[in-house]
Design a protein around this motif. Structure first.
Motif, mmCIF file in Angstrom:
data_model
loop_
_atom_site.group_PDB
_atom_site.id
_atom_site.type_symbol
_atom_site.label_atom_id
_atom_site.label_comp_id
_atom_site.label_asym_id
_atom_site.label_seq_id
_atom_site.Cartn_x
_atom_site.Cartn_y
_atom_site.Cartn_z
ATOM 1 N N LEU A 54 0.823 -1.205 0.000
ATOM 2 C CA LEU A 54 0.000 0.000 0.000
ATOM 3 C C LEU A 54 0.860 1.260 0.000
ATOM 4 O O LEU A 54 0.582 2.210 -0.734
ATOM 5 C CB LEU A 54 -0.929 0.006 1.221
ATOM 6 N N ILE A 55 1.918 1.261 0.791
ATOM 7 C CA ILE A 55 2.816 2.419 0.833
ATOM 8 C C ILE A 55 3.512 2.599 -0.507
ATOM 9 O O ILE A 55 3.634 3.716 -1.010
ATOM 10 C CB ILE A 55 3.827 2.274 1.994
ATOM 11 N N GLU A 56 3.940 1.493 -1.101
ATOM 12 C CA GLU A 56 4.604 1.568 -2.412
ATOM 13 C C GLU A 56 3.653 2.110 -3.482
ATOM 14 O O GLU A 56 4.039 2.962 -4.289
ATOM 15 C CB GLU A 56 5.098 0.184 -2.805
ATOM 16 N N ASP A 57 2.398 1.644 -3.480
ATOM 17 C CA ASP A 57 1.412 2.145 -4.436
ATOM 18 C C ASP A 57 1.153 3.633 -4.226
ATOM 19 O O ASP A 57 1.028 4.397 -5.184
ATOM 20 C CB ASP A 57 0.102 1.378 -4.311
ATOM 21 N N PHE A 58 1.063 4.051 -2.965
ATOM 22 C CA PHE A 58 0.844 5.461 -2.668
ATOM 23 C C PHE A 58 2.008 6.306 -3.164
ATOM 24 O O PHE A 58 1.805 7.369 -3.765
ATOM 25 C CB PHE A 58 0.643 5.667 -1.170
ATOM 26 N N GLN A 59 3.226 5.847 -2.919
ATOM 27 C CA GLN A 59 4.408 6.592 -3.357
ATOM 28 C C GLN A 59 4.455 6.709 -4.883
ATOM 29 O O GLN A 59 4.786 7.761 -5.429
ATOM 30 C CB GLN A 59 5.691 5.929 -2.837
ATOM 31 N N ARG A 62 1.848 9.206 -5.906
ATOM 32 C CA ARG A 62 2.267 10.540 -5.515
ATOM 33 C C ARG A 62 3.295 11.098 -6.493
ATOM 34 O O ARG A 62 3.194 12.251 -6.924
ATOM 35 C CB ARG A 62 2.850 10.530 -4.103
ATOM 36 N N THR A 63 4.271 10.286 -6.870
ATOM 37 C CA THR A 63 5.294 10.773 -7.802
ATOM 38 C C THR A 63 4.707 11.032 -9.189
ATOM 39 O O THR A 63 5.083 12.011 -9.845
ATOM 40 C CB THR A 63 6.476 9.797 -7.906
ATOM 41 N N GLU A 64 3.782 10.176 -9.634
ATOM 42 C CA GLU A 64 3.142 10.404 -10.926
ATOM 43 C C GLU A 64 2.344 11.705 -10.910
ATOM 44 O O GLU A 64 2.393 12.487 -11.853
ATOM 45 C CB GLU A 64 2.231 9.232 -11.281
ATOM 46 N N LYS A 65 1.587 11.926 -9.852
ATOM 47 C CA LYS A 65 0.780 13.134 -9.742
ATOM 48 C C LYS A 65 1.665 14.368 -9.633
ATOM 49 O O LYS A 65 1.377 15.406 -10.223
ATOM 50 C CB LYS A 65 -0.140 13.027 -8.520
ATOM 51 N N ASN A 70 3.820 19.261 -11.986
ATOM 52 C CA ASN A 70 4.986 20.057 -12.365
ATOM 53 C C ASN A 70 4.967 20.381 -13.853
ATOM 54 O O ASN A 70 5.290 21.499 -14.257
ATOM 55 C CB ASN A 70 6.276 19.338 -11.986
ATOM 56 N N ALA A 71 4.599 19.396 -14.673
ATOM 57 C CA ALA A 71 4.524 19.634 -16.111
ATOM 58 C C ALA A 71 3.442 20.654 -16.435
ATOM 59 O O ALA A 71 3.635 21.545 -17.275
ATOM 60 C CB ALA A 71 4.267 18.324 -16.845
ATOM 61 N N SER A 72 2.314 20.541 -15.765
ATOM 62 C CA SER A 72 1.232 21.497 -15.983
ATOM 63 C C SER A 72 1.648 22.901 -15.567
ATOM 64 O O SER A 72 1.368 23.882 -16.262
ATOM 65 C CB SER A 72 -0.003 21.052 -15.191
ATOM 66 N N TYR A 73 2.330 23.006 -14.441
ATOM 67 C CA TYR A 73 2.806 24.324 -13.960
ATOM 68 C C TYR A 73 3.832 24.914 -14.924
ATOM 69 O O TYR A 73 3.780 26.097 -15.243
ATOM 70 C CB TYR A 73 3.403 24.170 -12.561
ATOM 71 N N ALA A 74 4.756 24.078 -15.366
ATOM 72 C CA ALA A 74 5.796 24.553 -16.282
ATOM 73 C C ALA A 74 5.175 25.004 -17.601
ATOM 74 O O ALA A 74 5.607 26.003 -18.185
ATOM 75 C CB ALA A 74 6.828 23.459 -16.525
ATOM 76 N N GLU A 75 4.162 24.294 -18.059
ATOM 77 C CA GLU A 75 3.500 24.668 -19.304
ATOM 78 C C GLU A 75 2.739 25.991 -19.154
ATOM 79 O O GLU A 75 2.731 26.823 -20.036
ATOM 80 C CB GLU A 75 2.530 23.564 -19.708
#
Length: 80
Positions: A54-59, A62-65, A70-75
């Motif tokens: 569960l922790i691994e899936d959450f991490q 989280r990194t994907e999101k 970050n990509a949306s902000y940079a764009e």
């Protein structure tokens, strides 16, 4: 607020007791091969493996999101 916290903790404790009793019941009333098929060969650490997954899936989520945000902000505001 304290009532909610109290009842939350009571529910958490009851859930933990019920889960441990259910796991003990399953261990004592099912054949070894069936337990190994459902719970895996390492039956003593099922809870830790589940929590780790569960922790691994959450991490991972989280990194994907974070990357997506970050990509949306940079764009939107960043490099032009």
């Amino acid at each position: 607020m304290l009532k909610r916290l109290f009842w939350f903790l009571v529910g958490l404790a009851a859930g933990l007791v019920i889960a441990s009793k259910a796991q003990a019941y399953v261990r004592s009333h099912t054949p070894r091969m069936a337990r190994e098929f459902v719970l895996g060969p390492d039956q003593d650490n099922v809870t830790l493996r589940t929590l780790g997954s569960l922790i691994e899936d959450f991490q991972q989520y989280r990194t994907e999101k974070e990357t997506e945000m970050n990509a949306s902000y940079a764009e939107k505001f960043g490099r032009r």
